[in-house]
Design an enzyme around this catalytic site. Structure first.
Site, short mmCIF file in Angstrom:
data_model
loop_
_atom_site.label_atom_id
_atom_site.label_comp_id
_atom_site.label_asym_id
_atom_site.label_seq_id
_atom_site.Cartn_x
_atom_site.Cartn_y
_atom_site.Cartn_z
CG ASP A 49 -2.23 0.75 1.04
OD1 ASP A 49 -2.17 1.96 0.81
OD2 ASP A 49 -3.31 0.12 1.08
CG ASP B 9 2.43 4.79 -6.43
OD1 ASP B 9 1.42 4.30 -6.99
OD2 ASP B 9 2.73 6.00 -6.52
CB VAL B 10 -0.61 -0.12 -7.81
CG1 VAL B 10 -0.72 -1.07 -6.63
CG2 VAL B 10 -1.68 0.96 -7.77
CG ASN C 61 -8.16 -4.22 -2.82
OD1 ASN C 61 -9.40 -4.23 -2.82
ND2 ASN C 61 -7.46 -3.46 -1.97
CE1 TYR D 253 -13.69 3.51 -8.14
CE2 TYR D 253 -15.87 2.87 -8.93
CZ TYR D 253 -14.77 2.65 -8.10
OH TYR D 253 -14.77 1.57 -7.25
CE LYS E 129 -12.48 0.25 -9.47
NZ LYS E 129 -11.43 -0.57 -8.87
CB ILE F 284 -18.13 -2.59 0.12
CG1 ILE F 284 -18.49 -3.53 -1.05
CG2 ILE F 284 -17.62 -3.38 1.32
CD1 ILE F 284 -19.60 -4.52 -0.79
CB THR G 131 -14.44 0.52 2.44
OG1 THR G 131 -14.65 1.35 1.29
CG2 THR G 131 -14.84 -0.90 2.12
N1 LIG Z 1 -16.13 0.24 -1.27
C1 LIG Z 1 -16.89 0.06 -2.33
O1 LIG Z 1 -18.10 0.29 -2.30
C2 LIG Z 1 -16.29 -0.48 -3.61
C3 LIG Z 1 -17.17 -0.83 -4.63
C4 LIG Z 1 -16.67 -1.32 -5.82
C5 LIG Z 1 -15.30 -1.46 -5.98
N2 LIG Z 1 -14.47 -1.10 -4.99
C6 LIG Z 1 -13.03 -1.26 -5.22
O2 LIG Z 1 -12.46 -2.04 -4.20
C7 LIG Z 1 -11.07 -1.69 -4.05
C8 LIG Z 1 -10.78 -1.41 -2.57
O3 LIG Z 1 -11.53 -0.28 -2.19
P1 LIG Z 1 -12.00 0.01 -0.68
O4 LIG Z 1 -13.43 0.34 -0.74
O5 LIG Z 1 -11.50 -1.04 0.22
O6 LIG Z 1 -11.24 1.42 -0.45
P2 LIG Z 1 -10.19 1.90 0.63
O7 LIG Z 1 -9.99 3.35 0.34
O8 LIG Z 1 -10.60 1.48 1.99
O9 LIG Z 1 -8.87 1.08 0.23
C9 LIG Z 1 -8.14 1.35 -0.94
C10 LIG Z 1 -6.65 1.18 -0.62
O10 LIG Z 1 -5.91 1.40 -1.82
C11 LIG Z 1 -4.75 2.14 -1.48
N3 LIG Z 1 -4.19 2.86 -2.62
C12 LIG Z 1 -4.70 3.96 -3.25
N4 LIG Z 1 -3.87 4.36 -4.22
C13 LIG Z 1 -2.80 3.51 -4.19
C14 LIG Z 1 -1.60 3.41 -4.95
N5 LIG Z 1 -1.31 4.29 -5.93
N6 LIG Z 1 -0.76 2.39 -4.68
C15 LIG Z 1 -1.03 1.51 -3.70
N7 LIG Z 1 -2.14 1.55 -2.94
C16 LIG Z 1 -3.00 2.55 -3.18
C17 LIG Z 1 -5.24 3.10 -0.39
O11 LIG Z 1 -4.15 3.64 0.35
C18 LIG Z 1 -6.16 2.21 0.42
O12 LIG Z 1 -5.49 1.56 1.47
C19 LIG Z 1 -10.84 -0.49 -4.97
O13 LIG Z 1 -10.28 -0.93 -6.19
C20 LIG Z 1 -12.25 0.03 -5.19
O14 LIG Z 1 -12.37 0.77 -6.39
C21 LIG Z 1 -14.92 -0.61 -3.80
#
Ligand SMILES: NC(=O)c1ccc[n+]([C@@H]2O[C@H](COP(=O)([O-])OP(=O)(O)OC[C@H]3O[C@@H](n4cnc5c(N)ncnc54)[C@H](O)[C@@H]3O)[C@@H](O)[C@H]2O)c1
Length: 263
Positions: free
Chosen positions: A37, A63-64, A90, A164, A168, A199, A201
């Site tokens: 992360d 950093d991804v 993720n 976004y 996706k 979700i 989060t």
């Molecule tokens: N929460 C939702 O409702 C939801 C719905 C659909 C999809 N998603 C997807 O699920 C995944 C996780 O999301 P989440 O809801 O747990 O969010 P979150 O913000 O809790 O977690 C995302 C994590 O990604 C990390 N991150 C961001 N940019 C980064 C980078 N450049 N390099 C490395 N790490 C990085 C952040 O620091 C964070 O820890 C994401 O891809 C998100 O788009 C989430």
């Protein structure tokens, strides 16, 4: 025996939300989990939780969007653990909430960079590492499972989420292209996408904070069940795709959304 016992997993964005829950569940089911992360404190907390429960985990800053970081982390995983079996792409950033005609190009590029370039780089270097695994049964060798996190917004649009949703949708079809490429090359590497609905989060929390109580109400109203999902709901699906129970599953879209897309 756990469902992913003796496997080595890499989970990006493991400091928070869905990534953290996934890392915890994979470790609970027997995997050695490497969490990466850009939020170092959160990443270390995930490791501490896993270790306190008797699991195995390590954290690396990564950093991804940076290909150099990908080369480094994959090399470190192979050196420390000998192989990579499971890669969960993720890490992601949320929607901007900005109307399309006001969306700065910079904001578009930032979203695409993390959510799509980041997954591409993961797939590129993940396949590179997994094709050398000896455990697979394909004619071209290799072995592994890659899970890319898309969204219900990889299927349908939502106002003020142009970047976004585009990112996706890209993840959804990138996944299919690489899944059939691996199969055509006889590589025993499965590539699938997971599509969470809303979700609970920090990512959704941020959107609610920006939009106020009405935003929260609107999200809950849009849910067929009247509630948001939990990070663990998504982790369970990722665990299935990562495990040998899904040995014949590749290029698929696993939707976990409380019925959001069923209407
Ligand atoms: N929460 C939702 O409702 C939801 C719905 C659909 C999809 N998603 C997807 O699920 C995944 C996780 O999301 P989440 O809801 O747990 O969010 P979150 O913000 O809790 O977690 C995302 C994590 O990604 C990390 N991150 C961001 N940019 C980064 C980078 N450049 N390099 C490395 N790490 C990085 C952040 O620091 C964070 O820890 C994401 O891809 C998100 O788009 C989430």
């Amino acid at each position: 025996m756990g469902r992913v016992a003796d496997k080595v997993a890499l989970v990006t964005g493991g400091a928070s939300g869905i990534g953290r829950a996934t890392a915890e569940l994979l470790a609970q089911e027997g995997a050695m989990v490497v969490i990466t992360d850009v939020q170092d404190e959160g990443g270390q907390e995930t490791v501490a939780t896993i270790e306190a429960a008797g699991g195995r985990a390590a954290y690396h800053h990564h950093d991804v969007t940076d290909e150099g970081d990908w080369k480094k982390i994959i090399a470190e995983v192979i050196e420390a653990h000998g192989k990579l079996d499971i890669l969960v792409n993720n890490a992601g950033v949320g929607g901007t909430g900005i109307p399309v005609e006001e969306l700065p190009l910079e904001a578009w590029r930032n979203t695409m960079s993390v959510n799509l370039d980041g997954v591409f780089l993961g797939v590129k270097h993940g396949v590179g590492a997994m094709k050398d695994n000896g455990s697979g049964g394909g004619s071209g060798g290799g072995g592994g499972s890659i899970i890319n996190t898309s969204s219900v917004l990889g299927f349908v649009g939502l106002p003020h989420t142009a970047a976004y949703t585009a990112s996706k949708g890209g993840v959804r079809l990138l996944t299919k292209a690489v899944a059939i490429e691996c199969a055509a090359r006889g590589l025993n590497i499965r590539v699938n996408s997971v599509h969470p609905g809303f979700i609970d989060t920090p990512m959704v929390g941020g959107a609610i904070q920006r939009g106020g109580p009405e935003r929260r109400e609107a999200i809950l109203k849009s849910q067929p069940t009247g509630e948001m999902g939990r990070p663990q709901d998504i982790a369970e699906g990722i665990l299935y795709l990562a495990s040998d129970a899904a040995r014949f599953v590749s290029g698929t879209e696993l939707v976990i959304d409380g019925g959001y897309l069923a209407r």
